[in-house]
Motif scaffolding. Structure first.
Motif, short mmCIF file in Angstrom:
data_model
loop_
_atom_site.label_atom_id
_atom_site.label_comp_id
_atom_site.label_asym_id
_atom_site.label_seq_id
_atom_site.Cartn_x
_atom_site.Cartn_y
_atom_site.Cartn_z
N LEU A 2 0.80 -1.22 0.00
CA LEU A 2 0.00 0.00 0.00
C LEU A 2 0.84 1.27 0.00
O LEU A 2 0.31 2.36 -0.24
CB LEU A 2 -0.97 -0.01 1.18
N THR A 5 4.91 3.34 -4.84
CA THR A 5 4.70 4.40 -5.83
C THR A 5 5.41 3.98 -7.12
O THR A 5 6.30 3.12 -7.09
CB THR A 5 5.30 5.73 -5.35
N TYR A 22 2.98 1.76 4.87
CA TYR A 22 1.74 2.54 4.91
C TYR A 22 0.91 2.11 6.11
O TYR A 22 0.79 0.92 6.40
CB TYR A 22 0.94 2.30 3.63
N ARG A 24 -2.87 3.50 8.23
CA ARG A 24 -3.98 4.46 8.34
C ARG A 24 -4.31 4.57 9.82
O ARG A 24 -4.79 3.61 10.42
CB ARG A 24 -5.17 4.00 7.53
N ASP A 29 -3.72 8.93 6.36
CA ASP A 29 -2.74 8.07 5.70
C ASP A 29 -1.36 8.46 6.19
O ASP A 29 -1.00 9.64 6.19
CB ASP A 29 -2.81 8.24 4.18
N ILE A 63 -1.33 9.48 -12.80
CA ILE A 63 -0.54 9.12 -11.61
C ILE A 63 0.86 9.74 -11.72
O ILE A 63 1.47 9.72 -12.80
CB ILE A 63 -0.46 7.60 -11.38
N ASN A 67 2.98 9.24 -6.25
CA ASN A 67 1.63 8.92 -5.78
C ASN A 67 1.56 7.45 -5.41
O ASN A 67 2.19 6.61 -6.06
CB ASN A 67 0.59 9.16 -6.87
N ARG A 68 0.78 7.14 -4.37
CA ARG A 68 0.55 5.73 -4.04
C ARG A 68 -0.18 5.07 -5.20
O ARG A 68 -1.11 5.62 -5.77
CB ARG A 68 -0.30 5.62 -2.77
N ALA A 71 -4.44 3.05 -3.90
CA ALA A 71 -5.07 4.00 -2.97
C ALA A 71 -6.26 3.35 -2.28
O ALA A 71 -7.38 3.83 -2.34
CB ALA A 71 -5.48 5.26 -3.71
N THR A 73 -7.34 0.70 1.34
CA THR A 73 -6.94 0.38 2.71
C THR A 73 -6.82 -1.13 2.88
O THR A 73 -7.29 -1.91 2.04
CB THR A 73 -7.98 0.90 3.72
#
Length: 146
Positions: A2, A5, A22, A24, A29, A63, A67-68, A71, A73
């Protein structure tokens, strides 16, 4: 997964760099460093995965390199994996990968480097999954002797 990139991938060298994690927390994030020093690593990818990742990136609108890519969870991934099969944790996919590599005959040291285990002792915890390897070893030793 997660935290990945596009910048983490070198498609020419067929590698992915694992340098972050990553989480949450409280609806936010959070990108952090991996748990241990050994968790920072560069992993060689099979060509089929390089191709699949490149195809996936082409599907993402606008993208950017930092950027992840995924995106979503962890709970979303759990939901997607729920089917008519026994539920497993997302982390169990990592265990399956290690088990497959053991079965394919790779050394504990090489596997530990690939998955970022601090010690090969952690990797050895998986050895029980393939008891037929013990028989294979005994048979090969018999062949060497004769």
């Amino acid at each position: 997964l997660l935290a990945l990139t596009p910048a983490d991938f070198d498609f020419e060298k067929r590698t992915v760099s694992i340098t972050k994690s990553y989480q949450r927390l409280n609806g936010q994030d959070l990108i952090t460093t991996p748990k241990t020093e050994k968790s920072n690593r560069v992993i060689q990818m099979p060509q089929f995965l390089v191709d699949e990742i490149q195809d996936y990136l082409k599907q993402l609108y606008n993208i950017q390199s930092n950027n992840r890519m995924f995106a979503v969870t962890k709970s979303y991934l759990h939901h997607e994996m729920d089917a008519n099969i026994k539920r497993i944790r997302i982390h169990d996919l990592r265990h399956s990968h290690v088990s497959l590599l053991i079965d394919m005959g790779f050394s504990a040291t090489a596997i530990a480097d690939r998955v970022g285990h601090e010690s090969i002792d952690i990797t050895y915890n998986y050895a029980h999954l393939f008891p037929s390897r013990q028989l294979e070893m005994a048979d090969k030793l018999n062949l060497e002797r004769s």
